[in-house]
Design a protein around this motif. Structure first.
Motif, PDB file in Angstrom:
ATOM      1  N   ASN A   1      -3.167   9.459  -2.162  1.00  0.00           N
ATOM      2  CA  ASN A   1      -2.043   8.558  -1.861  1.00  0.00           C
ATOM      3  C   ASN A   1      -1.019   8.537  -2.998  1.00  0.00           C
ATOM      4  O   ASN A   1       0.192   8.551  -2.774  1.00  0.00           O
ATOM      5  CB  ASN A   1      -2.559   7.148  -1.611  1.00  0.00           C
ATOM      6  CG  ASN A   1      -3.174   6.985  -0.232  1.00  0.00           C
ATOM      7  OD1 ASN A   1      -2.918   7.794   0.666  1.00  0.00           O
ATOM      8  ND2 ASN A   1      -3.994   5.949  -0.057  1.00  0.00           N
TER       9      ASN A   1
ATOM     10  N   ARG B   1       3.565   0.310   3.166  1.00  0.00           N
ATOM     11  CA  ARG B   1       4.181   1.643   3.177  1.00  0.00           C
ATOM     12  C   ARG B   1       5.697   1.452   3.043  1.00  0.00           C
ATOM     13  O   ARG B   1       6.386   1.150   4.001  1.00  0.00           O
ATOM     14  CB  ARG B   1       3.843   2.365   4.478  1.00  0.00           C
ATOM     15  CG  ARG B   1       2.356   2.623   4.671  1.00  0.00           C
ATOM     16  CD  ARG B   1       2.090   3.209   6.047  1.00  0.00           C
ATOM     17  NE  ARG B   1       2.814   4.482   6.215  1.00  0.00           N
ATOM     18  CZ  ARG B   1       2.929   5.092   7.391  1.00  0.00           C
ATOM     19  NH1 ARG B   1       2.421   4.556   8.487  1.00  0.00           N
ATOM     20  NH2 ARG B   1       3.581   6.249   7.465  1.00  0.00           N
TER      21      ARG B   1
ATOM     22  N   THR C   1       2.239   3.506  -0.789  1.00  0.00           N
ATOM     23  CA  THR C   1       1.475   3.733   0.450  1.00  0.00           C
ATOM     24  C   THR C   1       0.589   2.530   0.708  1.00  0.00           C
ATOM     25  O   THR C   1       0.490   1.612  -0.123  1.00  0.00           O
ATOM     26  CB  THR C   1       0.586   4.980   0.320  1.00  0.00           C
ATOM     27  OG1 THR C   1      -0.460   4.716  -0.635  1.00  0.00           O
ATOM     28  CG2 THR C   1       1.382   6.202  -0.119  1.00  0.00           C
TER      29      THR C   1
END
Length: 644
Positions: free
Chosen positions: A579, A634, A570
């Motif tokens: 996350n 990401r 992430t």
């Protein structure tokens, strides 16, 4: 003189021309009186007859008498005048004559120039001067012999030794008061007979030379003898003759025959012919296996590959033998293979058909169920002229050989040798090939590792896809060659060096082009697909994500041995723990989708979410970055751990 004793009578039918024999020069040549013929044809050429036939014969007369300096001179003139119409035989002889005077560069140039012609004539060009610098390797071999000229040599021919009890038996054209001197007109020396000499306990020299046996020695040629292990039976070579005269075939050629004699009451009895002798071909130069059950010999009988080949028969009982068997193309060539000598597990012989330094060279072949590729024993044992009739005591690595090299006392001389142990080293080279197109692959990275996996060297293939390592490899060990190139699957191949020193191993590797989805990032292979999108705070696989993941499934089916690991990441926005947990759920959901679609679970080693722990840029919690820069972090990564 060894050519006189075998090559002359064996091959003369092949070298004579179909012509009238009215001139004195032609009569001398066809009678094998080559010293006289050389002078007569040379005078004929100098008077203006520079025909192809005359130049061939003056060159041949010197060549057959091992005068390579004059052979090169006249073969050179022959090439200058008639190069386009010459038979491959003369290319072969000219190359060997050049090597006989040490002109290896010109010998190699001619070999490469006439490669196609020689191959069509079934000559193996690697036996003359290899395109891969085998001749240079031979010339640069580390010497493994000390050699010494024996005191018993004379200005005439002395050669062809054999062990017999505490003596050495050899052939010589020396005159003695006990033998009636008759001149052999080929080289204007007396005929050959067998002699014995005592060994000296303090060294390898010989002494007390005497005629061997009145029963065996005759008014014509005798030479090259082999004794059974008990010393009570001998095999030897002699001209085919009756009490009155030499016997000849329909073309006027006197051939050689093999004879056997037994020791009865300390006297050798009247020799008898071996059953596979024939009036129309020669058989000679016997050698026995250490157990006395096999008899090797040299012949031009039907079934020969070249001018003279080495054959073998099984000795079945007192006077019974199997049919002669040719030793085959590993040993025999289009040239001459002569003077075999067998020990336990080894066969030694001389040849001008295998890669050599000039004339006859001594070779060694390992003998088990088959023969290994012959190894040239190198300098100083071998040289520019003829080196032959090698015998050895394998325990002491001492023995004798014969040579007509410069610096001797006469025609052929006998030399002693002490072989020294040289570390066995080999090299490796090869090609990197595109498996699909079969074209060479330049700039491929090639490495070599030892059996422990330690890197020994690294190189790159050149514009022709060829590579070589500038390292020496120990013999009888295993190594691994690896090749890699951007856009291709890596490949490796294991190979083992043999026991042959200075052998060059050739290892070719074929590389398959990678699927476009497979890319290399540094030293790591990865599968590159489009972005995998998830709904906010979700980890279920969306339809658009399944389209990309199906590419992974198809690729893993294309490569059934592929093993991967999945990493999900992430950006730095949001809580660190959240996350990491979210990315881990997404990684495992991705794994489950791939397994659900037909990929077995063990092919995915792991599926782990790392959250924001492995950012690919500086956009951490303390940085202000645009959405675009955050989005770079990401990502889902599919790392290939095993491809094949």
């Amino acid at each position: 003189m060894k050519k006189i004793f075998f090559y002359s009578v064996v091959c003369v039918a092949n070298i004579m021309f179909a012509q009238n024999t009215n001139t004195s020069a032609e009569k001398s040549f066809n009678s094998l009186w080559y010293v006289r013929a050389a002078k007569q044809f040379q005078a004929q050429v100098q008077r203006g007859d520079d025909s192809q036939e005359a130049l061939q014969k003056v060159g041949d007369a010197y060549y057959f008498n091992t005068d390579m300096k004059n052979a090169v001179k006249w073969y050179g003139q022959l090439f200058g005048n008639y190069e386009q119409v010459l038979e491959p035989t003369y290319i072969f002889r000219y190359i060997h004559a050049l090597k006989g005077v040490g002109n290896y560069g010109m010998a190699k140039l001619l070999t490469e120039r006439y490669e196609k012609v020689l191959k069509e004539a079934e000559y193996d060009i690697s036996t003359l001067a290899s395109n891969k610098d085998e001749l240079e390797k031979l010339l640069n071999m580390e010497p493994q012999f000390y050699v010494s000229n024996l005191s018993i040599n004379t200005k005439l021919a002395d050669f062809g030794t054999a062990y017999y009890k505490n003596q050495v038996i050899f052939a010589s054209s020396r005159d003695t008061m006990n033998l009636h001197t008759r001149i052999y007109k080929w080289n204007e020396q007396p005929y050959l007979n067998l002699f014995s000499a005592d060994t000296i306990s303090s060294g390898l020299d010989l002494k007390n030379v005497t005629a061997f046996s009145k029963t065996i020695n005759s008014k014509y040629h005798e030479a090259i003898v082999a004794f059974t292990p008990d010393g009570n039976t001998m095999y030897f070579t002699r001209n085919n003759y009756t009490d009155k005269e030499l016997k000849r075939d329909n073309e006027g050629t006197n051939h050689l025959k093999l004879y056997k004699s037994k020791l009865v009451d300390s006297t050798w009895n009247t020799p008898i012919e071996l059953p596979f002798n024939d009036e129309n071909y020669s058989a000679g130069q016997p050698a026995l296996s250490p157990d006395g059950k096999k008899l090797y010999f040299v012949s031009d009988m039907p079934g020969s590959i070249g001018a003279t080949d080495i054959f073998v028969v099984d000795i079945l009982d007192e006077d019974s033998y199997s049919n002669p068997k040719n030793l085959g193309p590993t040993i025999n060539t289009n040239g001459r293979e002569m003077f075999p000598y067998a020990t336990e597990g080894k066969l030694y012989f001389s040849s001008d058909g295998h890669l050599g330094l000039g004339g006859l060279d001594v070779f060694e072949s390992d003998q088990n169920e088959t023969f290994s590729r012959p190894r040239n024993l190198g300098k100083p044992l071998n040289g520019k002229l003829d080196d032959f009739a090698y015998i050895v005591n394998e325990e002491t690595q001492q023995g004798y050989f014969s040579s007509n090299r410069e610096g001797g006392k006469g025609d052929d001389d006998i030399y002693s040798f002490q072989r020294i142990e040289v570390p066995c080293k080999q090299s490796v080279m090869g090609n990197i090939i595109n498996q699909e197109s079969k074209r060479p692959l330049a700039n491929s990275i090639v490495t070599i590792e030892d059996s422990s996996g330690d890197l020994l060297a690294e190189t790159m293939s050149d514009s022709f896809g060829e590579y070589h390592f500038n390292i020496e490899l120990p013999c009888a060990q295993t190594f691994l060659i690896k090749a890699s190139k951007e856009g291709f699957e890596s490949s490796d191949r294991q190979f083992a060096t043999t026991t042959e020193s200075n052998y060059s191993n050739e290892v070719t590797l074929n590389l398959n082009k990678l699927n476009p989805l497979i890319v290399r990032e540094g030293s790591v292979l990865k599968i590159k697909i489009g972005m995998i999108y998830f709904d906010f705070d979700k980890h279920n696989i969306r339809y658009d994500a399944s389209i990309e993941l199906n590419k992974i499934v198809f690729l893993m089916k294309e490569y059934p041995n592929m093993i991967i690991k999945i990493e999900s990441h992430t950006d730095s926005r949001g809580n660190d723990a959240y996350n990491e947990s979210l990315s881990d759920r997404r990684a495992k959901a991705t794994r489950d989708y791939i397994i659900l679609n037909g990929i077995v679970a063990h092919r995915i080693e792991s599926a782990i979410g790392y959250g924001e722990k492995q950012l690919v840029n500086e956009c951490d919690n303390n940085s202000e970055c645009s959405n675009e820069r955050h989005n770079v972090n990401r990502r889902s990564e599919f790392i290939i751990l095993q491809l094949e």
